[in-house]
Design an enzyme around this catalytic site. Structure first.
Site, PDB file in Angstrom:
ATOM      1  N   CYS A   1       0.815  -1.225   0.000  1.00  0.00           N
ATOM      2  CA  CYS A   1       0.000   0.000   0.000  1.00  0.00           C
ATOM      3  C   CYS A   1       0.846   1.272   0.000  1.00  0.00           C
ATOM      4  O   CYS A   1       0.333   2.354  -0.253  1.00  0.00           O
ATOM      5  CB  CYS A   1      -0.934   0.014   1.203  1.00  0.00           C
ATOM      6  SG  CYS A   1      -1.994  -1.415   1.223  1.00  0.00           S
TER       7      CYS A   1
ATOM      8  N   HIS B   1      -3.610   6.765   2.950  1.00  0.00           N
ATOM      9  CA  HIS B   1      -3.969   5.493   2.319  1.00  0.00           C
ATOM     10  C   HIS B   1      -5.381   5.108   2.776  1.00  0.00           C
ATOM     11  O   HIS B   1      -5.716   5.236   3.957  1.00  0.00           O
ATOM     12  CB  HIS B   1      -2.960   4.424   2.722  1.00  0.00           C
ATOM     13  CG  HIS B   1      -3.380   3.048   2.327  1.00  0.00           C
ATOM     14  ND1 HIS B   1      -3.809   2.747   1.057  1.00  0.00           N
ATOM     15  CD2 HIS B   1      -3.467   1.888   3.043  1.00  0.00           C
ATOM     16  CE1 HIS B   1      -4.136   1.464   0.998  1.00  0.00           C
ATOM     17  NE2 HIS B   1      -3.941   0.921   2.184  1.00  0.00           N
TER      18      HIS B   1
ATOM     19  N   ASN C   1     -10.137  -0.563  -0.792  1.00  0.00           N
ATOM     20  CA  ASN C   1      -8.695  -0.450  -0.552  1.00  0.00           C
ATOM     21  C   ASN C   1      -7.961  -0.958  -1.793  1.00  0.00           C
ATOM     22  O   ASN C   1      -7.906  -2.161  -2.037  1.00  0.00           O
ATOM     23  CB  ASN C   1      -8.318  -1.278   0.689  1.00  0.00           C
ATOM     24  CG  ASN C   1      -6.815  -1.264   0.965  1.00  0.00           C
ATOM     25  OD1 ASN C   1      -6.020  -0.797   0.150  1.00  0.00           O
ATOM     26  ND2 ASN C   1      -6.426  -1.796   2.112  1.00  0.00           N
TER      27      ASN C   1
HETATM   28  N1  ACO Z   1     -18.466  -9.249   8.188  1.00  0.00           N
HETATM   29  C1  ACO Z   1     -18.943  -9.507   9.414  1.00  0.00           C
HETATM   30  N2  ACO Z   1     -18.144  -9.840  10.460  1.00  0.00           N
HETATM   31  C2  ACO Z   1     -16.826  -9.884  10.218  1.00  0.00           C
HETATM   32  C3  ACO Z   1     -16.261  -9.617   8.966  1.00  0.00           C
HETATM   33  C4  ACO Z   1     -17.146  -9.300   7.926  1.00  0.00           C
HETATM   34  N3  ACO Z   1     -16.707  -9.014   6.673  1.00  0.00           N
HETATM   35  N4  ACO Z   1     -14.918  -9.726   9.039  1.00  0.00           N
HETATM   36  C5  ACO Z   1     -14.632 -10.060  10.315  1.00  0.00           C
HETATM   37  N5  ACO Z   1     -15.784 -10.158  11.034  1.00  0.00           N
HETATM   38  C6  ACO Z   1     -15.944 -10.472  12.429  1.00  0.00           C
HETATM   39  C7  ACO Z   1     -14.778 -11.236  13.005  1.00  0.00           C
HETATM   40  O1  ACO Z   1     -14.870 -12.620  12.738  1.00  0.00           O
HETATM   41  C8  ACO Z   1     -14.904 -10.929  14.489  1.00  0.00           C
HETATM   42  O2  ACO Z   1     -15.902 -11.757  15.020  1.00  0.00           O
HETATM   43  P1  ACO Z   1     -15.740 -12.377  16.513  1.00  0.00           P
HETATM   44  O3  ACO Z   1     -15.713 -11.176  17.414  1.00  0.00           O
HETATM   45  O4  ACO Z   1     -16.959 -13.217  16.654  1.00  0.00           O
HETATM   46  O5  ACO Z   1     -14.440 -13.121  16.507  1.00  0.00           O
HETATM   47  C9  ACO Z   1     -15.444  -9.494  14.493  1.00  0.00           C
HETATM   48  O6  ACO Z   1     -16.006  -9.265  13.190  1.00  0.00           O
HETATM   49  C10 ACO Z   1     -14.386  -8.449  14.757  1.00  0.00           C
HETATM   50  O7  ACO Z   1     -13.254  -8.717  13.941  1.00  0.00           O
HETATM   51  P2  ACO Z   1     -12.006  -7.795  13.940  1.00  0.00           P
HETATM   52  O8  ACO Z   1     -10.984  -8.351  12.994  1.00  0.00           O
HETATM   53  O9  ACO Z   1     -11.588  -7.509  15.352  1.00  0.00           O
HETATM   54  O10 ACO Z   1     -12.650  -6.452  13.302  1.00  0.00           O
HETATM   55  P3  ACO Z   1     -12.011  -5.034  13.190  1.00  0.00           P
HETATM   56  O11 ACO Z   1     -12.898  -4.063  13.835  1.00  0.00           O
HETATM   57  O12 ACO Z   1     -10.552  -5.032  13.560  1.00  0.00           O
HETATM   58  O13 ACO Z   1     -12.109  -4.751  11.623  1.00  0.00           O
HETATM   59  C11 ACO Z   1     -10.624  -4.733   9.716  1.00  0.00           C
HETATM   60  C12 ACO Z   1     -11.423  -5.600  10.701  1.00  0.00           C
HETATM   61  C13 ACO Z   1     -11.611  -3.892   8.951  1.00  0.00           C
HETATM   62  C14 ACO Z   1      -9.883  -5.665   8.791  1.00  0.00           C
HETATM   63  C15 ACO Z   1      -9.633  -3.830  10.499  1.00  0.00           C
HETATM   64  O14 ACO Z   1      -8.942  -4.583  11.447  1.00  0.00           O
HETATM   65  C16 ACO Z   1      -8.621  -3.130   9.632  1.00  0.00           C
HETATM   66  O15 ACO Z   1      -8.960  -2.257   8.854  1.00  0.00           O
HETATM   67  N6  ACO Z   1      -7.326  -3.463   9.784  1.00  0.00           N
HETATM   68  C17 ACO Z   1      -6.225  -2.734   9.142  1.00  0.00           C
HETATM   69  C18 ACO Z   1      -6.181  -2.887   7.649  1.00  0.00           C
HETATM   70  C19 ACO Z   1      -4.964  -2.187   7.104  1.00  0.00           C
HETATM   71  O16 ACO Z   1      -4.659  -1.057   7.453  1.00  0.00           O
HETATM   72  N7  ACO Z   1      -4.200  -2.866   6.251  1.00  0.00           N
HETATM   73  C20 ACO Z   1      -2.937  -2.298   5.786  1.00  0.00           C
HETATM   74  C21 ACO Z   1      -3.012  -1.871   4.399  1.00  0.00           C
HETATM   75  S1  ACO Z   1      -3.635  -3.104   3.286  1.00  0.00           S
HETATM   76  C22 ACO Z   1      -2.300  -3.697   2.329  1.00  0.00           C
HETATM   77  O17 ACO Z   1      -1.126  -3.460   2.607  1.00  0.00           O
HETATM   78  C23 ACO Z   1      -2.630  -4.562   1.142  1.00  0.00           C
END
Ligand code: ACO
Length: 321
Positions: free
Chosen positions: A112, A248, A278
């Site tokens: 990214c 980003h 993204n």
């Molecule tokens: N729909 C519904 N529920 C979901 C989904 C979905 N699509 N995805 C995950 N969940 C659930 C999980 O299973 C979890 O359930 P549980 O509590 O029963 O275990 C719950 O939602 C919470 O999951 P988390 O992973 O804690 O959710 P979070 O609020 O952290 O959001 C996300 C996830 C959006 C991926 C976030 O962590 C994020 O944006 N992370 C950073 C991404 C990033 O910056 N990446 C770097 C750049 S990308 C690159 O380099 C290619």
């Protein structure tokens, strides 16, 4: 001699996958995706399109808007982690499509952070006098390394490209640019196998992106806050003097946390993950172009851009347009 962005262009595939579409294929809801990420829909390339095709379209628009003779281009750098093929690199593929030759054209892998890394390198080519007109591109087809059965990742990623033309300037142009990386975090966001790490019995899933989202989230917020404050301090610029913040576009909550720390009002924050998802290296130039086209960003504005991605890699660029 400083370098200056004289034009921006971008391209997204016409095919769009909405959150409602994904509700039919994985256990998710539009409400969850929007509230957790800010994403409403994502452009996805059709099977005939590879990364260089998207990059070429964005580059063509940037060249037209720059009102330059394309033969003036003497450097092409592409940030991408989804190249068409292992080799030749996407930079040379675009060079050929543009009918150009005999100057450096290459791609860099910084996920990214690809566009910010490419911009930083092009800035140095221009500062040393080695380039007089650079084409810098961020382009991805992340859909090709996304597991469409994995709700943790498939709701996030998308395809697109953005391009900028850089020229030398006596004005301020790029005021500050700094890159960083920490390979200690490699396993939190990675594709296990690829061109050379490819055991015979690996499963198809091993070729898809895997992300420990929550852990990435925490490091991303901390790093992005630190590098944004650092960029302003080292440039002797106060956050109130920043007209636009273009981060980003991974997650609206990460961006809001960083903007709050910088005391930047939300009107100054450019968001485009709602329609672009993204797109990794393409996300910053896509957001940038959206805000130029809708009239928000204007010549003379001070802009802070910052990226964070797999590796982990990160970077910031502060410029006057
Ligand atoms: N729909 C519904 N529920 C979901 C989904 C979905 N699509 N995805 C995950 N969940 C659930 C999980 O299973 C979890 O359930 P549980 O509590 O029963 O275990 C719950 O939602 C919470 O999951 P988390 O992973 O804690 O959710 P979070 O609020 O952290 O959001 C996300 C996830 C959006 C991926 C976030 O962590 C994020 O944006 N992370 C950073 C991404 C990033 O910056 N990446 C770097 C750049 S990308 C690159 O380099 C290619």
């Amino acid at each position: 001699m400083n370098s200056k962005i004289i034009s921006i262009g971008s391209y997204i595939p016409s095919n769009t996958v909405t959150n409602k579409d994904l509700e039919k294929t994985v256990d998710t809801t539009d409400e969850w995706i929007v509230s957790r990420t800010g994403i409403k829909q994502r452009p996805i390339a059709d099977s005939s399109q590879a990364t260089s095709d998207l990059a070429f379209e964005a580059a063509t628009i940037a060249i037209e808007r720059a009102k330059i003779d394309k033969n003036d281009i003497d450097l092409i750098i592409v940030g991408t982690c989804t190249p068409d093929v292992a080799t030749p690199n996407v930079g040379t593929l675009i060079q050929k499509r543009l009918g150009l030759s005999n100057f450096p054209a290459f791609s860099i892998e910084a996920a990214c952070s690809g566009f910010i890394y490419a911009l930083n390198i092009a800035d140095k080519f221009i500062k040393t006098g080695e380039s007089k007109c650079a084409l810098v591109v961020g382009a991805e087809t992340l859909s090709r390394i996304t597991n469409w059965d994995d709700r943790n990742t498939c709701v996030l990623f998308a395809d697109g490209a953005g391009a900028a033309i850089l020229k030398p300037t006596d004005d301020k142009g790029i005021i500050f640019s700094e890159l960083g990386a920490n390979g200690e975090y490699a396993d939190l966001l990675h594709v296990p196998y690829g061109t050379s790490r490819k055991p015979e019995k690996s499963s198809k899933d091993d070729y898809f992106l895997r992300m420990s989202g929550n852990e990435v989230f925490k490091v991303a917020v901390k790093t992005l806050e630190e590098i944004a404050i650092d960029a302003l301090k080292k440039s002797n610029i106060e956050s109130k003097d920043v007209d636009w913040f273009i981060p980003h576009q991974a997650n609206v909550r990460i961006i809001q946390a960083v903007a709050k720390r910088l005391e930047l009002p939300e009107e100054k924050v450019i968001l485009s993950m709602d329609i672009h998802g993204n797109t990794s290296a393409a996300s910053i130039p896509l957001a940038f172009d959206r805000a130029v086209q809708d009239g928000r960003i204007k010549k003379g504005d001070t802009i802070l851009m910052q990226s964070f991605g797999a590796g982990f890699t990160w970077g910031s660029v502060l410029l006057e347009l």
